[in-house]
Write a protein that holds these residues in place. Structure first.
Motif, mmCIF file in Angstrom:
data_model
loop_
_atom_site.group_PDB
_atom_site.id
_atom_site.type_symbol
_atom_site.label_atom_id
_atom_site.label_comp_id
_atom_site.label_asym_id
_atom_site.label_seq_id
_atom_site.Cartn_x
_atom_site.Cartn_y
_atom_site.Cartn_z
ATOM 1 N N THR A 99 0.881 -1.793 -0.578
ATOM 2 C CA THR A 99 -0.267 -0.120 0.170
ATOM 3 C C THR A 99 0.843 1.199 0.034
ATOM 4 O O THR A 99 1.961 1.648 0.630
ATOM 5 C CB THR A 99 -1.050 0.233 0.877
ATOM 6 O OG1 THR A 99 -1.658 -0.575 0.942
ATOM 7 C CG2 THR A 99 -1.877 1.003 1.231
ATOM 8 N N TYR A 100 0.505 2.352 -1.171
ATOM 9 C CA TYR A 100 1.205 3.604 -1.055
ATOM 10 C C TYR A 100 0.279 4.832 -0.870
ATOM 11 O O TYR A 100 -0.862 4.985 -1.579
ATOM 12 C CB TYR A 100 2.351 3.581 -2.020
ATOM 13 C CG TYR A 100 2.892 5.002 -1.984
ATOM 14 C CD1 TYR A 100 4.227 4.617 -0.883
ATOM 15 C CD2 TYR A 100 2.275 5.797 -2.990
ATOM 16 C CE1 TYR A 100 4.919 6.129 -1.166
ATOM 17 C CE2 TYR A 100 3.532 7.397 -2.676
ATOM 18 C CZ TYR A 100 5.076 6.832 -2.130
ATOM 19 O OH TYR A 100 5.155 8.307 -2.107
ATOM 20 N N ASN A 101 0.461 5.414 0.271
ATOM 21 C CA ASN A 101 0.211 6.901 0.778
ATOM 22 C C ASN A 101 0.265 8.026 -0.271
ATOM 23 O O ASN A 101 1.563 8.161 0.459
ATOM 24 C CB ASN A 101 -0.630 7.523 2.133
ATOM 25 C CG ASN A 101 -1.634 7.907 2.489
ATOM 26 O OD1 ASN A 101 -1.624 9.178 1.321
ATOM 27 N ND2 ASN A 101 -1.559 8.542 3.689
ATOM 28 N N PHE A 102 0.375 8.884 -1.453
ATOM 29 C CA PHE A 102 0.271 10.031 -2.120
ATOM 30 C C PHE A 102 0.643 11.199 -1.358
ATOM 31 O O PHE A 102 1.124 11.897 -1.125
ATOM 32 C CB PHE A 102 -0.216 9.749 -2.919
ATOM 33 C CG PHE A 102 0.423 8.979 -4.556
ATOM 34 C CD1 PHE A 102 1.409 9.321 -4.948
ATOM 35 C CD2 PHE A 102 -0.380 8.389 -4.852
ATOM 36 C CE1 PHE A 102 1.925 8.558 -5.821
ATOM 37 C CE2 PHE A 102 -0.232 7.019 -5.947
ATOM 38 C CZ PHE A 102 1.505 7.121 -6.400
ATOM 39 N N GLY A 103 -0.334 11.314 0.024
ATOM 40 C CA GLY A 103 -0.607 12.352 0.465
ATOM 41 C C GLY A 103 -1.355 12.979 -0.186
ATOM 42 O O GLY A 103 -1.868 13.137 -0.609
ATOM 43 N N LYS A 104 -0.861 14.851 -0.380
ATOM 44 C CA LYS A 104 -1.895 14.904 -1.229
ATOM 45 C C LYS A 104 -1.078 15.711 -2.189
ATOM 46 O O LYS A 104 0.031 15.845 -2.051
ATOM 47 C CB LYS A 104 -2.208 16.677 0.029
ATOM 48 C CG LYS A 104 -2.762 16.094 1.397
ATOM 49 C CD LYS A 104 -3.260 17.819 1.722
ATOM 50 C CE LYS A 104 -4.027 17.044 2.754
ATOM 51 N NZ LYS A 104 -4.297 18.381 3.524
ATOM 52 N N ILE A 105 -1.820 15.352 -2.683
ATOM 53 C CA ILE A 105 -1.299 15.622 -4.580
ATOM 54 C C ILE A 105 -1.983 17.125 -5.397
ATOM 55 O O ILE A 105 -3.265 16.533 -5.104
ATOM 56 C CB ILE A 105 -0.846 14.033 -5.319
ATOM 57 C CG1 ILE A 105 -1.980 13.961 -5.878
ATOM 58 C CG2 ILE A 105 -0.019 13.559 -4.870
ATOM 59 C CD1 ILE A 105 -1.834 12.659 -6.755
ATOM 60 N N PRO A 106 -1.167 17.362 -6.418
ATOM 61 C CA PRO A 106 -1.980 19.200 -6.768
ATOM 62 C C PRO A 106 -3.177 18.001 -7.447
ATOM 63 O O PRO A 106 -2.260 17.380 -8.340
ATOM 64 C CB PRO A 106 -0.388 19.160 -7.382
ATOM 65 C CG PRO A 106 0.806 19.073 -7.053
ATOM 66 C CD PRO A 106 0.150 18.014 -6.301
ATOM 67 N N SER A 107 -3.699 18.450 -8.172
ATOM 68 C CA SER A 107 -5.213 18.162 -9.309
ATOM 69 C C SER A 107 -4.365 18.229 -10.817
ATOM 70 O O SER A 107 -4.991 17.560 -11.294
ATOM 71 C CB SER A 107 -6.570 18.569 -8.927
ATOM 72 O OG SER A 107 -6.144 20.227 -9.102
ATOM 73 N N ASN A 108 -3.499 18.890 -10.723
ATOM 74 C CA ASN A 108 -3.138 18.745 -12.062
ATOM 75 C C ASN A 108 -1.276 18.228 -12.322
ATOM 76 O O ASN A 108 -1.468 17.630 -13.835
ATOM 77 C CB ASN A 108 -2.974 20.320 -12.864
ATOM 78 C CG ASN A 108 -1.795 20.592 -11.786
ATOM 79 O OD1 ASN A 108 -1.155 20.797 -10.836
ATOM 80 N ND2 ASN A 108 -1.227 22.230 -12.639
ATOM 81 N N LYS A 109 -1.211 17.412 -11.581
ATOM 82 C CA LYS A 109 0.606 16.930 -11.743
ATOM 83 C C LYS A 109 0.947 15.039 -11.402
ATOM 84 O O LYS A 109 -0.159 15.199 -9.907
ATOM 85 C CB LYS A 109 1.333 16.993 -10.648
ATOM 86 C CG LYS A 109 2.494 17.090 -10.970
ATOM 87 C CD LYS A 109 3.599 17.398 -9.910
ATOM 88 C CE LYS A 109 5.255 17.112 -9.898
ATOM 89 N NZ LYS A 109 5.563 17.704 -9.071
#
Length: 129
Positions: free
Chosen positions: A33-43
């Motif tokens: 399992t991997y949690n990206f955390g918060k990522i920009p909606s355009n990237k």
């Protein structure tokens, strides 16, 4: 004739015992399992799941499926021998909405456990954040 039957039985017994000692191919992942955390909606965001074949026979991945088109997998397509490593690379392409996400990636192989599921999760945030 007796000697021939004994010899045949001995050879058959050795062949069966050596085959029984071979463990089937099996995954051992560094993470499942991997949690990206918060990522920009355009990237797009990418993670690699590295695994080792801990079985005796070569591990062959026959298919990798995701739950939607926003998740794109790449994987090692050659047989992975005992002790060797392979990679499942997963890229998540946010759809633009700022929302939490959770996706699964299903692997089909010749492993002892023929279906393996990996997970990614996180939250997309507006590109300005």
């Amino acid at each position: 004739m007796k000697k021939l039957i004994i010899l045949f039985s001995l050879v058959l017994g050795i062949a069966l015992s050596s085959k029984a000692q071979n463990k089937p191919a099996e995954f051992k992942f560094d993470k499942e399992t991997y949690n990206f955390g918060k990522i920009p909606s355009n990237k797009p965001a990418t993670v690699e799941f590295t695994f080792t074949n801990i079985g005796d026979t070569p591990l062959i991945i026959s298919n990798v499926e995701t739950t939607c088109g926003c998740t794109v997998p790449e994987y090692t397509k050659t047989p992975i021998k005992k002790g060797e490593t392979g990679v499942i690379k997963v890229t998540y392409n946010p759809t633009g909405a700022a929302l939490p996400f959770s996706k699964s990636i299903s692997l089909t192989s010749n492993a002892k456990t023929p279906t393996k599921v990996l997970y990614i999760k996180g939250e997309t945030v507006s590109a300005a954040n």
